[in-house]
Write a protein that holds these residues in place. Structure first.
Motif, PDB file in Angstrom:
ATOM      1  N   TYR A  80       1.038  -1.215   0.058  1.00 48.13           N
ATOM      2  CA  TYR A  80       0.046  -0.020  -0.002  1.00 48.13           C
ATOM      3  C   TYR A  80       0.715   1.365  -0.087  1.00 48.13           C
ATOM      4  N   TYR A  81       1.924   1.254   0.832  1.00 45.12           N
ATOM      5  CA  TYR A  81       2.795   2.509   0.829  1.00 45.12           C
ATOM      6  C   TYR A  81       4.069   2.365  -0.258  1.00 45.12           C
ATOM      7  N   ALA A  82       4.212   1.259  -0.970  1.00 39.21           N
ATOM      8  CA  ALA A  82       5.018   1.179  -1.974  1.00 39.21           C
ATOM      9  C   ALA A  82       6.586   1.057  -1.394  1.00 39.21           C
ATOM     10  N   ILE A  83       6.976   0.397  -0.294  1.00 34.73           N
ATOM     11  CA  ILE A  83       7.920   0.615   0.399  1.00 34.73           C
ATOM     12  C   ILE A  83       9.275   0.075  -0.435  1.00 34.73           C
ATOM     13  N   PRO A  84      10.168   0.949  -0.429  1.00 32.20           N
ATOM     14  CA  PRO A  84      11.370   0.795  -1.631  1.00 32.20           C
ATOM     15  C   PRO A  84      12.435   0.027  -0.666  1.00 32.20           C
ATOM     16  N   ASP A  85      12.275  -1.208  -0.298  1.00 29.20           N
ATOM     17  CA  ASP A  85      13.201  -1.965   0.756  1.00 29.20           C
ATOM     18  C   ASP A  85      13.014  -3.285   0.275  1.00 29.20           C
ATOM     19  N   ILE A 168      11.539  -0.880 -14.992  1.00 28.89           N
ATOM     20  CA  ILE A 168      10.455  -0.242 -15.105  1.00 28.89           C
ATOM     21  C   ILE A 168      10.185   0.653 -13.914  1.00 28.89           C
ATOM     22  N   ASP A 169      10.189   0.002 -12.660  1.00 33.42           N
ATOM     23  CA  ASP A 169       9.933   0.321 -11.384  1.00 33.42           C
ATOM     24  C   ASP A 169      11.396   0.809 -11.057  1.00 33.42           C
ATOM     25  N   ALA A 216      -2.825  -2.291  -5.044  1.00 40.63           N
ATOM     26  CA  ALA A 216      -4.441  -2.039  -5.873  1.00 40.63           C
ATOM     27  C   ALA A 216      -5.239  -1.164  -5.030  1.00 40.63           C
ATOM     28  N   GLN A 217      -5.122  -1.745  -3.722  1.00 38.80           N
ATOM     29  CA  GLN A 217      -6.125  -0.648  -2.888  1.00 38.80           C
ATOM     30  C   GLN A 217      -5.487   0.790  -2.840  1.00 38.80           C
ATOM     31  N   HIS A 218      -4.271   0.997  -2.887  1.00 40.12           N
ATOM     32  CA  HIS A 218      -3.775   2.534  -2.899  1.00 40.12           C
ATOM     33  C   HIS A 218      -4.131   3.222  -4.013  1.00 40.12           C
ATOM     34  N   MET A 219      -3.688   2.516  -5.269  1.00 35.27           N
ATOM     35  CA  MET A 219      -4.401   3.139  -6.455  1.00 35.27           C
ATOM     36  C   MET A 219      -5.832   3.275  -6.628  1.00 35.27           C
ATOM     37  N   LEU A 220      -6.682   2.415  -6.237  1.00 34.75           N
ATOM     38  CA  LEU A 220      -8.043   2.782  -5.971  1.00 34.75           C
ATOM     39  C   LEU A 220      -8.495   3.832  -5.260  1.00 34.75           C
ATOM     40  N   ASP A 221      -7.839   4.073  -4.015  1.00 36.08           N
ATOM     41  CA  ASP A 221      -8.082   5.299  -3.093  1.00 36.08           C
ATOM     42  C   ASP A 221      -7.698   6.485  -3.928  1.00 36.08           C
ATOM     43  N   ASP A 311       1.351  10.866  -8.467  1.00 40.09           N
ATOM     44  CA  ASP A 311       1.949   9.692  -7.733  1.00 40.09           C
ATOM     45  C   ASP A 311       1.586   8.283  -8.201  1.00 40.09           C
ATOM     46  N   LEU A 312       0.210   8.270  -9.003  1.00 43.12           N
ATOM     47  CA  LEU A 312      -0.163   6.943  -9.227  1.00 43.12           C
ATOM     48  C   LEU A 312       0.873   6.129 -10.110  1.00 43.12           C
ATOM     49  N   GLN A 313       1.767   6.742 -11.104  1.00 48.76           N
ATOM     50  CA  GLN A 313       2.487   6.119 -11.680  1.00 48.76           C
ATOM     51  C   GLN A 313       3.644   5.284 -10.770  1.00 48.76           C
ATOM     52  N   MET A 314       3.835   5.793  -9.736  1.00 46.54           N
ATOM     53  CA  MET A 314       4.766   5.112  -8.806  1.00 46.54           C
ATOM     54  C   MET A 314       4.350   3.618  -8.408  1.00 46.54           C
ATOM     55  N   PHE A 315       2.854   3.510  -8.009  1.00 46.11           N
ATOM     56  CA  PHE A 315       2.309   2.395  -7.592  1.00 46.11           C
ATOM     57  C   PHE A 315       1.952   1.537  -8.724  1.00 46.11           C
ATOM     58  N   MET A 316       1.945   2.111  -9.925  1.00 43.93           N
ATOM     59  CA  MET A 316       1.225   1.362 -11.076  1.00 43.93           C
ATOM     60  C   MET A 316       2.492   0.602 -11.700  1.00 43.93           C
ATOM     61  N   LYS A 317       3.705   1.290 -11.606  1.00 43.30           N
ATOM     62  CA  LYS A 317       4.979   0.534 -12.096  1.00 43.30           C
ATOM     63  C   LYS A 317       5.339  -0.401 -11.117  1.00 43.30           C
TER      64      LYS A 317
END
Length: 354
Positions: A80-85, A168-169, A216-221, A311-317
């Motif tokens: 949900y928070y796309a943690i980069p780790d 791509i991400d 998916a939930q974050h992109m929906l929100d 910001d959507l592109q971050m979660f989409m990728k």
């Protein structure tokens, strides 16, 4: 059959969500993306202080000894928070692999406590993944060798050659690893190693499935929020029926994916014989939900969701990249087909809780 989360599990999920909401907002993620390493030592330190790195480590080595169902909740929040780790690779997958070694094994005694305190990054090179995530920063690598089955080897960073590959991400740092197996690096023979690698695959696929649901939930929100603010013809676009249908489709896909994810986690935790098929099912369904959320999100945003400023592109990728991690769609479709088409496969309404 009744499956519900305990109050402790719900409280755990909520506390993780509050922590990540504060410590990993999108603006911080963008800053991390721009660094050479692509990782934040400060965020990793805070994650370890919260005890999240030791979730799967046995209590004897200083961890919490939590199981797969707990991680099904944890991975959703990380997604949900796309943690980069590479937290999942070290704290869930690698921790499980090292914990499967006999008690008293040198590698187990050395590295599990370091996973708990967050001082070690561990990269896992499973054959289903052609590239190894975060190998450029790893203190220890767990690659495989296949002379007569999958042996388990452990190598320090100095013993491997790492070449970075683009993704791509931008937050997913992938590497091509070259190394030389030897008796000194082997920590599990082929017979024992095969079982460890099989378990690593299941945990890896389950971890990715959970992240995909969170994404998916974050992109929906985000899309719902945008639809409530963007106006067309004097009213928010979210008031139009066509937009509502897009959002409803994503909501439905997420809600149908969650029970599949939880059933797969419960099967893995109980060592159910159907665990592999259920995890393959979860990976496919959760991936479909994330890809649908990305596609509908772009449609509602008027295609501007592709752009760097949104910001959507971050979660989409991230969803696109993870959809192929720990087994792509064809791989898991084949695993699921093998289970469904097997002789005497338990199919039909009467086998729902078989």
């Amino acid at each position: 059959m009744e499956f519900t989360f305990t109050q402790d599990q719900i409280a755990f999920r909520d506390s993780v969500s509050r922590f990540l909401m504060t410590e990993a907002p999108p603006e911080m993620l963008r800053e991390v993306w721009d660094t050479d390493a692509g990782r934040s030592p400060e965020l990793r330190r805070k994650i370890a202080e919260q005890g999240l790195t030791g979730l799967s480590v046995p209590e004897a080595e200083g961890g919490l000894g939590l199981g797969d169902v707990d991680w099904a909740l944890m991975t959703q929040e990380l997604g949900y928070y796309a943690i980069p780790d590479s937290l999942i690779d070290a704290a869930y997958i690698a921790a499980g692999m090292l914990a499967a070694l006999p008690e008293g094994h040198a590698a187990r005694g050395e590295w599990l406590p370091r996973i708990v305190d967050g001082s070690a990054r561990i990269a896992v090179g499973h054959p289903v993944n052609p590239l190894v995530a975060d190998a450029h920063l790893a203190d220890l690598l767990l690659p495989h060798a296949t002379p007569a089955g999958l042996e388990l080897h452990a190598l320090p960073a100095a013993a491997v050659k790492v070449e970075t590959e683009r993704s791509i991400d931008a937050s997913r740092r992938l590497c091509r690893v070259t190394w030389q197996p030897s008796a000194a690096t082997r920590i599990a023979e082929a017979a024992a190693g095969q079982a460890i690698w099989n378990q690593a695959l299941e945990r890896g696929a389950l971890g990715v499935a959970g992240q995909l649901v969170g994404l998916a939930q974050h992109m929906l929100d985000m899309t719902v929020d945008y639809a409530g603010q963007r106006k067309q013809f004097g009213k928010p676009i979210g008031a139009f029926q066509a937009v509502k249908h897009h959002l409803a489709d994503v909501f439905t896909a997420i809600e149908f994916a969650k029970p599949v994810l939880y059933r797969a986690a419960a099967a893995l935790a109980s060592q159910d014989a159907s665990a592999s098929a259920r995890i393959a099912h979860a990976k496919l369904v959760c991936g479909e939900a994330a890809l649908l959320a990305a596609r509908k999100g772009i449609q509602v945003h008027g295609a501007m969701g592709y752009t760097w400023e949104v910001d959507l592109q971050m979660f989409m990728k991230r969803a696109w990249a993870l959809n192929a991690a720990w087994g792509d769609r064809a791989f898991h479709q084949a695993r699921l087909a093998d289970a469904l088409l097997a002789d005497q496969a338990p199919l039909g309404p009467g086998a729902t809780f078989h």
